[in-house]
Design a protein around this motif. Structure first.
Motif, PDB file in Angstrom:
ATOM      1  N   CYS A  22      22.712  -9.407  -6.580  1.00 49.91           N
ATOM      2  CA  CYS A  22      23.356  -9.777  -5.316  1.00 49.91           C
ATOM      3  C   CYS A  22      24.473 -10.791  -5.533  1.00 49.91           C
ATOM      4  O   CYS A  22      25.523 -10.728  -4.866  1.00 49.91           O
ATOM      5  N   TYR A  23      24.264 -11.711  -6.463  1.00 51.60           N
ATOM      6  CA  TYR A  23      25.285 -12.730  -6.727  1.00 51.60           C
ATOM      7  C   TYR A  23      26.578 -12.088  -7.237  1.00 51.60           C
ATOM      8  O   TYR A  23      27.672 -12.413  -6.755  1.00 51.60           O
ATOM      9  N   TYR A  24      26.453 -11.185  -8.182  1.00 56.67           N
ATOM     10  CA  TYR A  24      27.655 -10.589  -8.766  1.00 56.67           C
ATOM     11  C   TYR A  24      28.282  -9.542  -7.844  1.00 56.67           C
ATOM     12  O   TYR A  24      29.510  -9.423  -7.778  1.00 56.67           O
ATOM     13  N   PRO A  88      27.649 -19.932  -3.791  1.00 60.18           N
ATOM     14  CA  PRO A  88      27.705 -21.054  -4.740  1.00 60.18           C
ATOM     15  C   PRO A  88      28.389 -20.639  -6.043  1.00 60.18           C
ATOM     16  O   PRO A  88      28.271 -19.492  -6.477  1.00 60.18           O
ATOM     17  N   PRO A  89      29.101 -21.554  -6.689  1.00 64.39           N
ATOM     18  CA  PRO A  89      29.841 -21.197  -7.900  1.00 64.39           C
ATOM     19  C   PRO A  89      28.966 -20.846  -9.099  1.00 64.39           C
ATOM     20  O   PRO A  89      29.406 -20.149 -10.005  1.00 64.39           O
ATOM     21  N   ILE A  95      20.598 -18.456  -6.833  1.00 63.70           N
ATOM     22  CA  ILE A  95      19.202 -17.998  -6.836  1.00 63.70           C
ATOM     23  C   ILE A  95      18.301 -19.038  -6.170  1.00 63.70           C
ATOM     24  O   ILE A  95      17.430 -18.690  -5.359  1.00 63.70           O
ATOM     25  N   SER A  96      18.511 -20.309  -6.481  1.00 67.19           N
ATOM     26  CA  SER A  96      17.677 -21.370  -5.898  1.00 67.19           C
ATOM     27  C   SER A  96      17.839 -21.428  -4.388  1.00 67.19           C
ATOM     28  O   SER A  96      16.854 -21.503  -3.644  1.00 67.19           O
ATOM     29  N   MET A  97      19.079 -21.376  -3.915  1.00 64.39           N
ATOM     30  CA  MET A  97      19.327 -21.462  -2.479  1.00 64.39           C
ATOM     31  C   MET A  97      18.903 -20.190  -1.756  1.00 64.39           C
ATOM     32  O   MET A  97      18.597 -20.224  -0.559  1.00 64.39           O
ATOM     33  N   ALA A 202      14.064 -28.817  -7.030  1.00 64.16           N
ATOM     34  CA  ALA A 202      15.376 -28.305  -6.627  1.00 64.16           C
ATOM     35  C   ALA A 202      16.373 -29.448  -6.472  1.00 64.16           C
ATOM     36  O   ALA A 202      17.538 -29.334  -6.866  1.00 64.16           O
ATOM     37  N   ARG A 203      15.915 -30.572  -5.930  1.00 59.46           N
ATOM     38  CA  ARG A 203      16.799 -31.725  -5.767  1.00 59.46           C
ATOM     39  C   ARG A 203      17.233 -32.269  -7.130  1.00 59.46           C
ATOM     40  O   ARG A 203      18.394 -32.624  -7.329  1.00 59.46           O
TER      41      ARG A 203
END
Length: 371
Positions: A22-24, A88-89, A95-97, A202-203
Protein backbone atom coordinates in the motif's frame (compact mmCIF):
# COMPACT_ATOMS: atom_id res chain seq x y z
CA UNK A 1 -0.80 -21.18 23.21
CA UNK A 2 2.42 -21.77 21.28
CA UNK A 3 0.44 -22.40 18.10
CA UNK A 4 -1.63 -19.28 18.76
CA UNK A 5 1.47 -17.11 19.09
CA UNK A 6 2.86 -18.58 15.85
CA UNK A 7 -0.39 -17.72 14.07
CA UNK A 8 -0.27 -14.25 15.61
CA UNK A 9 3.23 -13.68 14.21
CA UNK A 10 2.22 -15.01 10.76
CA UNK A 11 -0.84 -12.75 10.68
CA UNK A 12 1.19 -9.67 11.45
CA UNK A 13 3.93 -10.56 8.94
CA UNK A 14 1.23 -10.80 6.26
CA UNK A 15 -0.31 -7.53 7.42
CA UNK A 16 3.01 -5.66 7.38
CA UNK A 17 3.88 -7.05 3.94
CA UNK A 18 0.49 -5.93 2.65
CA UNK A 19 0.96 -2.44 4.08
CA UNK A 20 4.34 -2.23 2.32
CA UNK A 21 2.47 -2.77 -0.94
CA UNK A 22 0.00 0.00 0.00
CA UNK A 23 2.85 2.39 0.78
CA UNK A 24 4.50 2.00 -2.61
CA UNK A 25 1.31 1.78 -4.66
CA UNK A 26 -0.19 4.92 -3.08
CA UNK A 27 2.70 6.97 -4.48
CA UNK A 28 2.08 5.67 -8.01
CA UNK A 29 -1.71 5.51 -8.28
CA UNK A 30 -3.77 8.72 -8.22
CA UNK A 31 -6.22 9.18 -5.37
CA UNK A 32 -9.85 8.33 -5.93
CA UNK A 33 -11.36 5.21 -7.45
CA UNK A 34 -8.10 3.90 -9.02
CA UNK A 35 -6.30 3.95 -5.67
CA UNK A 36 -9.31 2.44 -3.90
CA UNK A 37 -9.41 -0.44 -6.38
CA UNK A 38 -5.69 -1.06 -5.84
CA UNK A 39 -6.30 -1.21 -2.05
CA UNK A 40 -9.37 -3.48 -2.12
CA UNK A 41 -7.44 -6.81 -2.06
CA UNK A 42 -5.48 -5.60 0.98
CA UNK A 43 -8.63 -4.36 2.71
CA UNK A 44 -10.23 -7.77 2.17
CA UNK A 45 -7.11 -9.53 3.50
CA UNK A 46 -7.03 -7.38 6.63
CA UNK A 47 -10.69 -8.21 7.24
CA UNK A 48 -10.11 -11.99 7.16
CA UNK A 49 -6.75 -12.20 8.98
CA UNK A 50 -8.27 -12.10 12.52
CA UNK A 51 -10.11 -15.36 11.76
CA UNK A 52 -6.73 -17.10 12.07
CA UNK A 53 -6.69 -16.40 15.81
CA UNK A 54 -8.84 -17.94 18.55
CA UNK A 55 -7.92 -16.24 21.83
CA UNK A 56 -9.96 -13.19 22.83
CA UNK A 57 -6.97 -10.97 23.54
CA UNK A 58 -4.84 -11.67 20.44
CA UNK A 59 -7.85 -11.81 18.12
CA UNK A 60 -9.30 -8.65 19.64
CA UNK A 61 -6.05 -6.69 19.31
CA UNK A 62 -5.59 -7.85 15.70
CA UNK A 63 -9.20 -7.12 14.73
CA UNK A 64 -9.06 -3.66 16.28
CA UNK A 65 -5.74 -2.69 14.67
CA UNK A 66 -6.20 -4.30 11.23
CA UNK A 67 -9.87 -4.84 10.41
CA UNK A 68 -10.93 -1.57 11.99
CA UNK A 69 -8.19 1.08 12.17
CA UNK A 70 -5.93 0.04 9.29
CA UNK A 71 -8.81 -0.56 6.89
CA UNK A 72 -10.48 2.75 7.68
CA UNK A 73 -7.15 4.56 7.30
CA UNK A 74 -6.60 2.89 3.91
CA UNK A 75 -10.10 3.87 2.80
CA UNK A 76 -9.36 7.47 3.76
CA UNK A 77 -5.96 7.34 2.06
CA UNK A 78 -7.70 6.19 -1.13
CA UNK A 79 -9.26 9.66 -1.34
CA UNK A 80 -6.29 11.61 -0.01
CA UNK A 81 -7.58 12.01 3.54
CA UNK A 82 -6.85 10.78 7.02
CA UNK A 83 -3.69 10.30 9.10
CA UNK A 84 -1.84 8.59 6.21
CA UNK A 85 -2.34 11.52 3.85
CA UNK A 86 0.06 12.89 2.89
CA UNK A 87 1.92 9.61 3.07
CA UNK A 88 4.76 9.59 5.63
CA UNK A 89 8.19 9.81 3.98
CA UNK A 90 9.46 6.59 5.59
CA UNK A 91 8.01 3.10 5.17
CA UNK A 92 8.39 2.32 8.89
CA UNK A 93 6.41 5.42 9.81
CA UNK A 94 3.67 4.49 7.32
CA UNK A 95 3.29 0.96 8.68
CA UNK A 96 3.29 2.15 12.31
CA UNK A 97 0.71 4.86 11.69
CA UNK A 98 -1.44 2.51 9.58
CA UNK A 99 -1.79 -0.45 11.92
CA UNK A 100 -1.05 0.92 15.39
CA UNK A 101 -3.66 2.86 17.38
CA UNK A 102 -1.63 6.07 17.45
CA UNK A 103 -2.10 9.62 16.24
CA UNK A 104 0.74 12.10 15.95
CA UNK A 105 0.08 15.29 17.87
CA UNK A 106 -0.01 18.26 15.52
CA UNK A 107 1.63 21.52 16.54
CA UNK A 108 -0.98 24.27 16.86
CA UNK A 109 -0.68 26.78 14.01
CA UNK A 110 0.92 30.05 14.95
CA UNK A 111 -1.53 32.97 14.87
CA UNK A 112 -0.87 36.67 14.54
CA UNK A 113 -1.60 38.91 17.53
CA UNK A 114 -5.28 39.82 17.76
CA UNK A 115 -6.89 43.10 18.49
CA UNK A 116 -9.20 43.24 21.43
CA UNK A 117 -12.30 43.27 19.20
CA UNK A 118 -11.20 40.23 17.19
CA UNK A 119 -10.30 38.38 20.39
CA UNK A 120 -13.78 39.06 21.77
CA UNK A 121 -15.32 37.80 18.53
CA UNK A 122 -13.26 34.63 18.69
CA UNK A 123 -14.30 34.08 22.31
CA UNK A 124 -17.98 34.40 21.41
CA UNK A 125 -17.58 31.99 18.52
CA UNK A 126 -15.79 29.45 20.73
CA UNK A 127 -18.68 29.58 23.20
CA UNK A 128 -21.13 28.74 20.43
CA UNK A 129 -19.00 25.98 18.94
CA UNK A 130 -19.42 22.37 20.05
CA UNK A 131 -18.28 18.89 19.29
CA UNK A 132 -21.50 17.22 18.17
CA UNK A 133 -20.69 13.54 18.54
CA UNK A 134 -18.17 10.95 19.59
CA UNK A 135 -16.97 10.69 16.02
CA UNK A 136 -16.07 14.35 15.53
CA UNK A 137 -12.55 15.48 16.26
CA UNK A 138 -12.02 17.26 19.53
CA UNK A 139 -12.70 20.98 19.26
CA UNK A 140 -12.24 21.91 22.91
CA UNK A 141 -8.98 20.54 24.31
CA UNK A 142 -9.20 19.08 27.77
CA UNK A 143 -6.74 20.11 30.42
CA UNK A 144 -3.89 17.63 30.16
CA UNK A 145 -2.23 15.96 33.10
CA UNK A 146 1.57 16.31 33.38
CA UNK A 147 3.37 13.22 32.09
CA UNK A 148 4.46 12.18 35.59
CA UNK A 149 0.85 12.25 36.77
CA UNK A 150 -0.18 10.18 33.75
CA UNK A 151 2.38 7.54 34.64
CA UNK A 152 1.14 7.44 38.24
CA UNK A 153 -2.46 7.11 37.02
CA UNK A 154 -1.44 4.36 34.62
CA UNK A 155 0.30 2.47 37.43
CA UNK A 156 -2.78 2.80 39.65
CA UNK A 157 -4.96 1.48 36.81
CA UNK A 158 -2.60 -1.48 36.33
CA UNK A 159 -2.97 -2.28 40.03
CA UNK A 160 -6.76 -2.00 39.74
CA UNK A 161 -6.71 -4.36 36.75
CA UNK A 162 -4.74 -6.89 38.80
CA UNK A 163 -7.37 -6.57 41.54
CA UNK A 164 -10.12 -7.24 38.96
CA UNK A 165 -8.24 -10.36 37.80
CA UNK A 166 -7.97 -11.52 41.41
CA UNK A 167 -11.70 -10.99 42.02
CA UNK A 168 -12.48 -13.13 38.98
CA UNK A 169 -11.35 -16.15 41.02
CA UNK A 170 -14.37 -15.59 43.29
CA UNK A 171 -16.89 -14.72 40.55
CA UNK A 172 -19.07 -17.76 41.30
CA UNK A 173 -19.85 -16.24 44.71
CA UNK A 174 -20.49 -12.68 43.44
CA UNK A 175 -23.82 -11.19 42.27
CA UNK A 176 -24.29 -11.12 38.50
CA UNK A 177 -24.37 -7.31 38.33
CA UNK A 178 -21.11 -7.10 40.26
CA UNK A 179 -19.46 -9.50 37.78
CA UNK A 180 -20.73 -7.33 34.91
CA UNK A 181 -19.29 -4.29 36.69
CA UNK A 182 -15.95 -6.10 36.81
CA UNK A 183 -16.23 -6.66 33.02
CA UNK A 184 -16.81 -2.93 32.51
CA UNK A 185 -13.75 -2.06 34.59
CA UNK A 186 -11.74 -4.81 32.89
CA UNK A 187 -12.49 -3.59 29.37
CA UNK A 188 -11.71 0.04 30.15
CA UNK A 189 -8.55 -0.62 32.17
CA UNK A 190 -7.16 -3.21 29.75
CA UNK A 191 -7.88 -1.01 26.73
CA UNK A 192 -6.20 2.03 28.25
CA UNK A 193 -3.16 0.08 29.44
CA UNK A 194 -2.77 -1.84 26.16
CA UNK A 195 -3.08 1.31 24.05
CA UNK A 196 -0.61 3.13 26.28
CA UNK A 197 1.84 0.22 25.89
CA UNK A 198 1.43 0.43 22.10
CA UNK A 199 2.07 4.17 22.18
CA UNK A 200 5.25 4.01 24.27
CA UNK A 201 7.51 2.15 21.77
CA UNK A 202 5.89 4.05 18.91
CA UNK A 203 6.75 7.34 20.63
CA UNK A 204 10.35 6.23 21.15
CA UNK A 205 10.87 4.73 17.68
CA UNK A 206 9.00 7.38 15.69
CA UNK A 207 10.25 10.30 17.71
CA UNK A 208 6.82 11.96 17.64
CA UNK A 209 4.61 13.27 20.41
CA UNK A 210 1.41 11.19 20.38
CA UNK A 211 -2.08 12.16 21.40
CA UNK A 212 -3.79 10.25 24.25
CA UNK A 213 -6.38 7.53 23.57
CA UNK A 214 -8.53 8.16 26.64
CA UNK A 215 -9.20 11.28 28.63
CA UNK A 216 -10.53 10.00 31.98
CA UNK A 217 -13.99 8.92 30.68
CA UNK A 218 -15.28 8.36 34.21
CA UNK A 219 -15.30 12.19 34.55
CA UNK A 220 -17.64 12.76 31.58
CA UNK A 221 -20.42 15.25 32.27
CA UNK A 222 -22.61 14.23 29.29
CA UNK A 223 -22.85 11.57 26.60
CA UNK A 224 -21.49 14.08 24.10
CA UNK A 225 -18.54 14.67 26.39
CA UNK A 226 -18.06 10.92 26.97
CA UNK A 227 -18.09 9.81 23.31
CA UNK A 228 -16.67 12.95 21.70
CA UNK A 229 -13.91 14.03 24.05
CA UNK A 230 -13.00 11.20 26.41
CA UNK A 231 -13.58 7.63 25.15
CA UNK A 232 -11.28 5.91 22.60
CA UNK A 233 -10.31 9.11 20.81
CA UNK A 234 -8.43 7.30 18.04
CA UNK A 235 -11.67 5.71 16.85
CA UNK A 236 -13.50 9.01 17.32
CA UNK A 237 -11.16 10.80 14.93
CA UNK A 238 -11.18 8.06 12.30
CA UNK A 239 -14.98 7.80 12.21
CA UNK A 240 -15.24 11.58 12.18
CA UNK A 241 -13.31 11.65 8.92
CA UNK A 242 -14.70 8.47 7.35
CA UNK A 243 -18.40 8.70 8.32
CA UNK A 244 -19.38 11.92 10.09
CA UNK A 245 -17.95 14.41 7.57
CA UNK A 246 -19.39 12.78 4.40
CA UNK A 247 -22.88 12.31 5.88
CA UNK A 248 -22.87 15.87 7.19
CA UNK A 249 -21.97 17.22 3.75
CA UNK A 250 -24.70 15.11 2.10
CA UNK A 251 -27.28 16.34 4.65
CA UNK A 252 -26.38 20.02 4.30
CA UNK A 253 -28.62 20.86 1.31
CA UNK A 254 -31.73 19.33 2.90
CA UNK A 255 -31.21 20.21 6.59
CA UNK A 256 -28.85 23.17 6.60
CA UNK A 257 -25.71 23.61 8.66
CA UNK A 258 -27.61 23.74 11.96
CA UNK A 259 -29.27 20.30 11.77
CA UNK A 260 -27.02 18.43 9.32
CA UNK A 261 -24.86 17.06 12.18
CA UNK A 262 -27.76 15.00 13.56
CA UNK A 263 -27.97 12.32 10.81
CA UNK A 264 -24.16 12.31 10.72
CA UNK A 265 -24.09 11.49 14.43
CA UNK A 266 -26.54 8.61 13.96
CA UNK A 267 -24.62 7.24 10.96
CA UNK A 268 -21.32 7.30 12.86
CA UNK A 269 -22.81 5.39 15.79
CA UNK A 270 -24.44 2.83 13.48
CA UNK A 271 -21.10 2.17 11.76
CA UNK A 272 -19.43 1.84 15.16
CA UNK A 273 -22.08 -0.70 16.18
CA UNK A 274 -21.61 -2.75 13.01
CA UNK A 275 -17.85 -2.81 13.50
CA UNK A 276 -18.35 -4.09 17.05
CA UNK A 277 -20.67 -6.78 15.65
CA UNK A 278 -17.84 -7.80 13.31
CA UNK A 279 -15.37 -8.01 16.19
CA UNK A 280 -17.82 -10.17 18.16
CA UNK A 281 -18.16 -12.38 15.08
CA UNK A 282 -14.37 -12.88 15.05
CA UNK A 283 -14.68 -14.21 18.60
CA UNK A 284 -17.69 -16.50 18.10
CA UNK A 285 -18.23 -17.20 14.38
CA UNK A 286 -21.92 -17.25 15.38
CA UNK A 287 -24.84 -15.36 13.90
CA UNK A 288 -24.99 -11.89 15.52
CA UNK A 289 -27.88 -11.05 17.82
CA UNK A 290 -27.49 -7.28 17.18
CA UNK A 291 -27.65 -6.09 20.79
CA UNK A 292 -24.34 -4.23 20.47
CA UNK A 293 -25.63 -2.42 17.37
CA UNK A 294 -28.72 -1.40 19.33
CA UNK A 295 -26.42 -0.18 22.11
CA UNK A 296 -24.66 2.22 19.77
CA UNK A 297 -27.88 3.25 18.02
CA UNK A 298 -29.42 4.08 21.40
CA UNK A 299 -26.41 6.19 22.36
CA UNK A 300 -26.40 7.82 18.92
CA UNK A 301 -30.04 8.86 19.34
CA UNK A 302 -29.32 10.17 22.85
CA UNK A 303 -26.28 12.16 21.71
CA UNK A 304 -28.26 13.60 18.77
CA UNK A 305 -31.05 14.64 21.16
CA UNK A 306 -28.50 16.21 23.48
CA UNK A 307 -26.95 18.18 20.62
CA UNK A 308 -30.39 19.29 19.40
CA UNK A 309 -31.36 20.47 22.88
CA UNK A 310 -28.14 22.48 23.16
CA UNK A 311 -28.99 24.20 19.87
CA UNK A 312 -32.47 25.07 21.11
CA UNK A 313 -31.63 25.99 24.71
CA UNK A 314 -28.73 28.41 24.48
CA UNK A 315 -28.64 29.44 28.14
CA UNK A 316 -26.36 27.70 30.64
CA UNK A 317 -28.80 27.89 33.55
CA UNK A 318 -30.06 24.36 32.80
CA UNK A 319 -26.55 22.93 33.01
CA UNK A 320 -26.28 20.32 35.76
CA UNK A 321 -23.53 20.43 38.33
CA UNK A 322 -20.80 17.81 37.66
CA UNK A 323 -21.67 16.14 40.97
CA UNK A 324 -24.98 15.22 39.33
CA UNK A 325 -24.14 15.00 35.62
CA UNK A 326 -21.09 12.73 36.02
CA UNK A 327 -22.90 9.92 37.91
CA UNK A 328 -25.88 10.21 35.53
CA UNK A 329 -23.67 9.94 32.44
CA UNK A 330 -21.45 7.12 33.68
CA UNK A 331 -24.46 5.33 35.16
CA UNK A 332 -26.32 5.46 31.84
CA UNK A 333 -23.31 4.05 29.99
CA UNK A 334 -22.89 1.24 32.52
CA UNK A 335 -26.58 0.29 32.72
CA UNK A 336 -27.05 0.22 28.94
CA UNK A 337 -23.77 -1.68 28.71
CA UNK A 338 -25.11 -4.35 31.07
CA UNK A 339 -28.33 -4.52 29.05
CA UNK A 340 -27.01 -4.48 25.46
CA UNK A 341 -23.22 -4.27 25.08
CA UNK A 342 -22.43 -7.39 27.13
CA UNK A 343 -25.41 -9.46 25.94
CA UNK A 344 -23.54 -11.37 23.20
CA UNK A 345 -20.42 -11.61 25.35
CA UNK A 346 -22.38 -13.50 28.00
CA UNK A 347 -24.60 -15.47 25.58
CA UNK A 348 -21.68 -16.96 23.65
CA UNK A 349 -19.34 -17.42 26.62
CA UNK A 350 -16.80 -14.81 25.54
CA UNK A 351 -16.74 -13.57 29.12
CA UNK A 352 -15.52 -16.93 30.41
CA UNK A 353 -12.80 -17.10 27.75
CA UNK A 354 -11.74 -13.58 28.68
CA UNK A 355 -11.60 -14.45 32.37
CA UNK A 356 -9.64 -17.67 31.79
CA UNK A 357 -7.08 -15.90 29.59
CA UNK A 358 -6.76 -13.11 32.16
CA UNK A 359 -6.16 -15.62 34.98
CA UNK A 360 -3.55 -17.45 32.88
CA UNK A 361 -1.80 -14.12 32.27
CA UNK A 362 -1.94 -13.27 35.98
CA UNK A 363 -0.46 -16.64 36.97
CA UNK A 364 2.28 -16.22 34.38
CA UNK A 365 3.23 -12.84 35.83
CA UNK A 366 3.18 -14.31 39.34
CA UNK A 367 5.60 -17.03 38.26
CA UNK A 368 7.96 -14.48 36.75
CA UNK A 369 7.87 -12.40 39.95
CA UNK A 370 8.26 -15.49 42.10
CA UNK A 371 4.98 -14.91 43.93
Amino acid sequence: MDGEFQNFIKVWILAITSLCYCYYISARVPKGLPRLLSFLPIIYLLFILPFSLSTVHLCGITAFCLAWLANFKLLLLSFGQGPLSPSPPKLFHFISMACLPIKVKQDPPSQPPQTSSSAIGKTLNSKNSETPCRHQSIQTPQKAFPRTHKRILLFIKAVLLAVVFHLYEYRQHLPKNMVLTLYCCHIYLELEIALALCATPARVLLGFELEPHFNEPYLATSLQDFWGRRWNLMVTRILHLAVYNPIRRISMPALGSKWAPLPAILAAFVVSGLIHELIYYYFTCMHPTWEVTWFFMLHGVCVAMEVAMKKIVTTDRWRLHPAISVPLTVGFVVVTGFWLFFAQIVTYGIDEKLVQESLISLNFVKKILGM
